[in-house]
Each structure stands twice: as C-alpha cells, then as structure tokens.
Scaffold this motif. Structure first.
Motif, short mmCIF file in Angstrom:
data_model
loop_
_atom_site.label_atom_id
_atom_site.label_comp_id
_atom_site.label_asym_id
_atom_site.label_seq_id
_atom_site.Cartn_x
_atom_site.Cartn_y
_atom_site.Cartn_z
N ARG A 15 0.86 -1.18 0.00
CA ARG A 15 0.00 0.00 0.00
C ARG A 15 0.90 1.22 0.00
O ARG A 15 1.76 1.38 0.85
N GLY A 16 0.71 2.10 -1.00
CA GLY A 16 1.46 3.34 -1.07
C GLY A 16 0.53 4.52 -0.93
O GLY A 16 -0.55 4.55 -1.54
N CYS A 17 0.90 5.49 -0.11
CA CYS A 17 0.07 6.68 0.11
C CYS A 17 0.95 7.92 0.03
O CYS A 17 1.98 8.01 0.72
N TYR A 18 0.57 8.88 -0.83
CA TYR A 18 1.34 10.10 -1.05
C TYR A 18 0.43 11.31 -0.87
O TYR A 18 -0.59 11.43 -1.56
N THR A 19 0.78 12.20 0.05
CA THR A 19 -0.03 13.40 0.26
C THR A 19 0.43 14.54 -0.64
O THR A 19 -0.25 15.56 -0.72
N ARG A 20 1.58 14.38 -1.28
CA ARG A 20 2.07 15.36 -2.25
C ARG A 20 2.38 14.65 -3.56
O ARG A 20 2.67 13.46 -3.58
N SER A 21 2.34 15.40 -4.66
CA SER A 21 2.68 14.82 -5.97
C SER A 21 4.08 14.23 -5.90
O SER A 21 4.99 14.82 -5.32
N SER A 22 4.25 13.08 -6.50
CA SER A 22 5.53 12.38 -6.45
C SER A 22 5.92 11.85 -7.81
O SER A 22 5.11 11.20 -8.48
#
Length: 264
Positions: free
Chosen positions: A12-19
């Motif tokens: 599971r990957g979670c990004y709160t900013r564009s990556s």
C-alpha cells in the motif's frame, strides 16, 4: 508525506504530495488498484493516466516512469501486488500453462470488474497489521490475483508466464525512445538483449560516441526543446529528461548551451 507498507509483496502506497518517484525498471509483473488520486505512467512512447478504481497490470522487464497525484484533498493511494517469477513458475507448472508468445505492451488497464473490486477491497483491512500477515497468507492472495487476471482475460498467460529474457532488439530505436529513463547502462543493455560489453560495442558502431555522453547530450537537447517550445519550468524539466538533481542539470545545461535553463 509518503507512506509505504509492504506485506510480503502486497503493498500500500500513500502520497499526500505529488511524487515523481517510483521504480523505472520493472523487475517483476505487478497488479495495482488506484484507491484515490491519479497516476500518470510513461513507457517511453505513450502517457497513460489512471484514476480512482482503475486496475492496471504492469509487465516486467520494462521501463516505466510514474507520477502520482493527490486529488481533491485526497492523497494518492494504491494497493499493488508483486507477482514474482518463482510464484508464477509454480502456478504455470501446477496448471500446465505455457506462454505462446511474447507481448510488447508494458501496461494493461483492466475494465471495472466486480470480482477484482471485491479482491482489492478485501485487502484494505490487512494494512496496519503487519505482524499478523504471514508469508503463506500473502502468497494465497497473490495466487488468487493470478486466477482473477486469467479469469478476466485468459490471454494474459502470454504476459504472466513468458519467462524468457529479452531478445536482441534494434538498439538505435530503443535508445531514441527510452533516453529519458535514468537507469544504469547494465539495465539498458539487458532490455536490448545484450551484455554490457556488447551494448557498448554496438552503441559505438551506431552513434560513434559513448553511451553516457550520448545520453547527456540527448537529454539536454530535449530539455532545451521543452523549455523553449513547451514553456516548461527548469524545476519540471530536469526530472522529465532523466537528470537526478536540478543542480546537476543546470550545470550541464550551461556547459552545453552557455546559459542557464531558467533564462530560456
């Protein structure tokens, strides 16, 4: 913030900013579901955009650049299954499945399917309980994913069970399509069906220049085009063309063209 949880190859990957981070050389087949946000994937020729609910099968031994975008105050989140070769070989042997041919495409979007939706929904509660998930339980869920992929399209056996290493391909065409990918020369050589020594020798015959020097010049020429004609910013361009840092890009750009990229 970036959060990645790995349950024996179920991630599971979670990004709160564009990556723009993400693996560029895909070593194993994978199946991913976009839980929220959007993802752009570039395979050297086509830019694919995937949105919430989309399920994507990615083929191993390919170059893919991913950009992950949060959307409408929601983070980017995806659940991915790594389908490694030993698992696939065992499945193919047990079910007597053989790949009839290789496949050129790198990414395959699967249409909405109730079974696949339910599968990924069932995985969500797993995360946050790492110590309670065994390798054996994770493998059962991976095998279930293989069954679902083949249920969706039996011809995906030609993707999953093609175990041959890449064959020798047109080096010039490959390099002109994949020069933006910042991966080691050894991986580029492997993907063209060559040893590193043969890759360098063939490269010199075609381009009359070393691979590293050709790559830098090609990337800088592309950067100049993007800055001048597409009006992109220097902070966007350096990653787009395969540089690791903006400072290295700026130094190399000024060295080649005699001016800073920000002045274009």
């Amino acid at each position: 913030m970036t959060e990645i949880e790995n349950l024996h190859g179920i991630l599971r990957g979670c990004y709160t900013r564009s990556s723009k981070s993400g693996e560029q050389f895909i070593k194993e087949h994978g199946l991913s579901c976009i839980v929220s946000g959007e993802m752009e994937a570039f395979d050297g020729a086509v830019r694919h955009v995937y949105r919430k609910g989309d399920v994507v099968l990615s083929r191993k031994n390919t170059l893919i650049r991913f950009v992950k975008y949060p959307l409408n105050d929601d983070p980017f989140e995806a659940i991915s299954i790594v389908l490694d070769e030993p698992l696939l070989r065992g499945f193919a042997q047990q079910h007597q499945l053989v790949s009839q041919k290789g496949v050129k495409e790198s990414l395959f979007k699967l249409d909405q399917d109730d079974f696949m939706t339910a599968y990924f929904s069932g995985l969500k509660p797993w995360f946050g309980h790492k110590n309670k998930i065994s390798t054996e339980l994770a493998e059962i869920k991976k095998i279930e994913a293989i069954h679902l992929i083949l249920k969706y399209n039996k011809n995906f056996k030609d993707v999953l069970f093609h175990f041959a290493v890449p064959g020798k391909i047109n080096l010039e065409a490959f390099m002109n399509t994949h020069f933006q990918f910042n991966v080691p020369l050894a991986q580029l050589a492997f993907l063209t069906g060559r040893s590193l020594a043969t890759f360098k020798r063939d490269f010199d015959k075609i381009f009359k220049i070393s691979p590293s020097r050709w790559l830098q010049q090609k990337r800088l020429d592309e950067a100049y085009y993007l800055l001048q004609n597409k009006k992109m910013k220097s902070s966007e361009v350096y990653l787009e063309v395969g540089f690791e840092t903006q400072s290295h890009f700026s130094y190399a750009f000024k060295n080649r063209f005699g001016l800073n990229p920000s002045s274009i």
